[in-house]
Motif scaffolding. Structure first.
Motif, short mmCIF file in Angstrom:
data_model
loop_
_atom_site.label_atom_id
_atom_site.label_comp_id
_atom_site.label_asym_id
_atom_site.label_seq_id
_atom_site.Cartn_x
_atom_site.Cartn_y
_atom_site.Cartn_z
N ARG A 128 -9.79 7.12 8.90
CA ARG A 128 -8.72 7.81 8.19
C ARG A 128 -7.40 7.64 8.91
O ARG A 128 -7.35 7.17 10.05
CB ARG A 128 -9.06 9.29 8.03
CG ARG A 128 -9.20 10.01 9.37
CD ARG A 128 -8.88 11.47 9.24
NE ARG A 128 -9.11 12.24 10.43
CZ ARG A 128 -8.24 12.37 11.43
NH1 ARG A 128 -7.09 11.76 11.43
NH2 ARG A 128 -8.54 13.15 12.47
N GLN A 129 -6.33 8.07 8.24
CA GLN A 129 -5.02 8.00 8.85
C GLN A 129 -4.96 8.91 10.09
O GLN A 129 -5.52 10.01 10.09
CB GLN A 129 -3.94 8.41 7.86
CG GLN A 129 -2.54 8.20 8.38
CD GLN A 129 -1.47 8.31 7.31
OE1 GLN A 129 -1.69 8.88 6.24
NE2 GLN A 129 -0.30 7.76 7.59
N ILE A 130 -4.28 8.43 11.11
CA ILE A 130 -4.12 9.20 12.34
C ILE A 130 -2.93 10.13 12.16
O ILE A 130 -1.87 9.72 11.70
CB ILE A 130 -3.91 8.26 13.53
CG1 ILE A 130 -5.08 7.28 13.62
CG2 ILE A 130 -3.76 9.05 14.82
CD1 ILE A 130 -4.80 6.06 14.46
N ARG B 84 4.30 1.56 11.26
CA ARG B 84 3.84 0.22 10.89
C ARG B 84 3.26 0.23 9.47
O ARG B 84 3.50 -0.67 8.69
CB ARG B 84 2.75 -0.25 11.86
CG ARG B 84 3.11 -1.48 12.61
CD ARG B 84 1.94 -1.98 13.42
NE ARG B 84 2.36 -2.07 14.80
CZ ARG B 84 1.58 -1.91 15.84
NH1 ARG B 84 0.32 -1.62 15.70
NH2 ARG B 84 2.05 -2.03 17.05
N PHE B 85 2.47 1.27 9.17
CA PHE B 85 1.89 1.38 7.84
C PHE B 85 2.99 1.59 6.80
O PHE B 85 3.02 0.93 5.76
CB PHE B 85 0.87 2.52 7.77
CG PHE B 85 0.36 2.77 6.38
CD1 PHE B 85 -0.54 1.90 5.80
CD2 PHE B 85 0.82 3.85 5.64
CE1 PHE B 85 -0.99 2.09 4.50
CE2 PHE B 85 0.38 4.06 4.35
CZ PHE B 85 -0.53 3.18 3.78
N MET C 1 0.85 -1.19 0.00
CA MET C 1 0.00 0.00 0.00
C MET C 1 0.89 1.23 0.00
O MET C 1 1.70 1.39 0.89
CB MET C 1 -0.88 0.01 1.25
CG MET C 1 -1.91 -1.07 1.32
SD MET C 1 -2.86 -1.01 2.86
CE MET C 1 -1.63 -1.49 4.05
N SER C 2 0.70 2.05 -0.97
CA SER C 2 1.51 3.26 -1.01
C SER C 2 0.75 4.45 -0.42
O SER C 2 1.34 5.33 0.19
CB SER C 2 1.91 3.57 -2.45
OG SER C 2 0.76 3.68 -3.26
N GLN C 3 -0.56 4.47 -0.59
CA GLN C 3 -1.36 5.57 -0.07
C GLN C 3 -2.30 5.03 1.00
O GLN C 3 -2.90 3.97 0.84
CB GLN C 3 -2.17 6.22 -1.19
CG GLN C 3 -2.89 7.46 -0.75
CD GLN C 3 -3.53 8.18 -1.93
OE1 GLN C 3 -3.44 7.74 -3.06
NE2 GLN C 3 -4.19 9.27 -1.64
N PHE C 4 -2.43 5.76 2.11
CA PHE C 4 -3.27 5.32 3.20
C PHE C 4 -4.73 5.32 2.76
O PHE C 4 -5.24 6.35 2.30
CB PHE C 4 -3.09 6.22 4.43
CG PHE C 4 -3.62 5.62 5.69
CD1 PHE C 4 -2.76 4.97 6.55
CD2 PHE C 4 -4.96 5.69 6.00
CE1 PHE C 4 -3.24 4.39 7.73
CE2 PHE C 4 -5.46 5.12 7.16
CZ PHE C 4 -4.59 4.47 8.03
N PRO C 5 -5.43 4.21 2.90
CA PRO C 5 -6.83 4.14 2.45
C PRO C 5 -7.78 4.76 3.47
O PRO C 5 -7.67 4.51 4.67
CB PRO C 5 -7.07 2.64 2.33
CG PRO C 5 -6.14 2.04 3.33
CD PRO C 5 -4.93 2.92 3.36
N THR C 6 -8.70 5.56 2.99
CA THR C 6 -9.77 6.10 3.82
C THR C 6 -11.00 5.25 3.58
O THR C 6 -11.35 4.97 2.43
CB THR C 6 -10.05 7.57 3.45
OG1 THR C 6 -8.87 8.33 3.70
CG2 THR C 6 -11.20 8.14 4.28
#
Length: 182
Positions: free
Chosen positions: A15-17, A59-60, A1-6
């Protein structure tokens, strides 16, 4: 995963924290009732929340797990988190974790957001199995897991050591073939 999924549910946005969320995270992680069954002590300063957010985001970035902030659709304020850690990629399994500020307990929030991340895990992470480890006395969490389809598999005696004592855990699991996608 390159972009954090919403992800979105009827009432919430996952959403990303961000570091901007540290005050909300600190507020509820400083409450003993939130950390009672958590593997960390109640927070005493904001830096602890900032460090936790860094670890979750690391971690992400390292493709080891993912943790979403749970926000109300009406306001962008984190009221809890949920996500995955302990990813054993070669076994296609991961551990789920979550917590919520007490003000929002018993309102069906976790039973609404957890299915969304379960589906993400099975559909996007190639998972076959999702596990949860819960202290036997944590009846709220056990009920949530059962409501979203997890099955109790047994008790792991003295499975973890924290707070200067050995702790039993009930092992719950959900297999992809058993999950009913909504």
């Amino acid at each position: 995963m390159s972009q954090f999924p919403t992800l979105e549910t009827e009432r919430f946005i996952l959403r990303q924290i961000k570091q901007d969320d540290s005050q909300e995270i600190f507020q509820y992680f400083s409450m003993d009732e939130v950390t009672k069954f958590y593997d960390l002590e109640s927070f005493t300063n904001i830096e602890q929340a900032e460090e936790l957010i860094r670890r979750w985001n690391q971690r992400f970035e390292n493709n080891q797990g993912i943790r979403w902030g749970i926000t109300l659709r009406s306001e962008d304020c984190v009221i809890g988190t949920c996500g995955f850690h302990g990813w054993a990629k070669n076994h296609c399994k991961i551990e789920i974790g979550y917590e919520l500020t007490p003000e929002y307990w018993r309102q069906g929030i976790m039973t609404e957001v957890i299915p969304k991340i379960i589906e993400f895990g099975f559909n996007n992470l190639g998972l076959n199995r999702i596990e949860a480890f819960v202290e036997p006395e944590n009846m709220g969490s056990r009920k949530v897991l059962e409501k979203v389809g997890f099955t109790e598999e047994g008790i792991l005696k003295e499975h973890f050591y924290w707070r200067n004592r050995f702790v039993d855990n009930v092992l719950y699991a959900l297999l992809k073939k058993e999950y009913k996608f909504r």
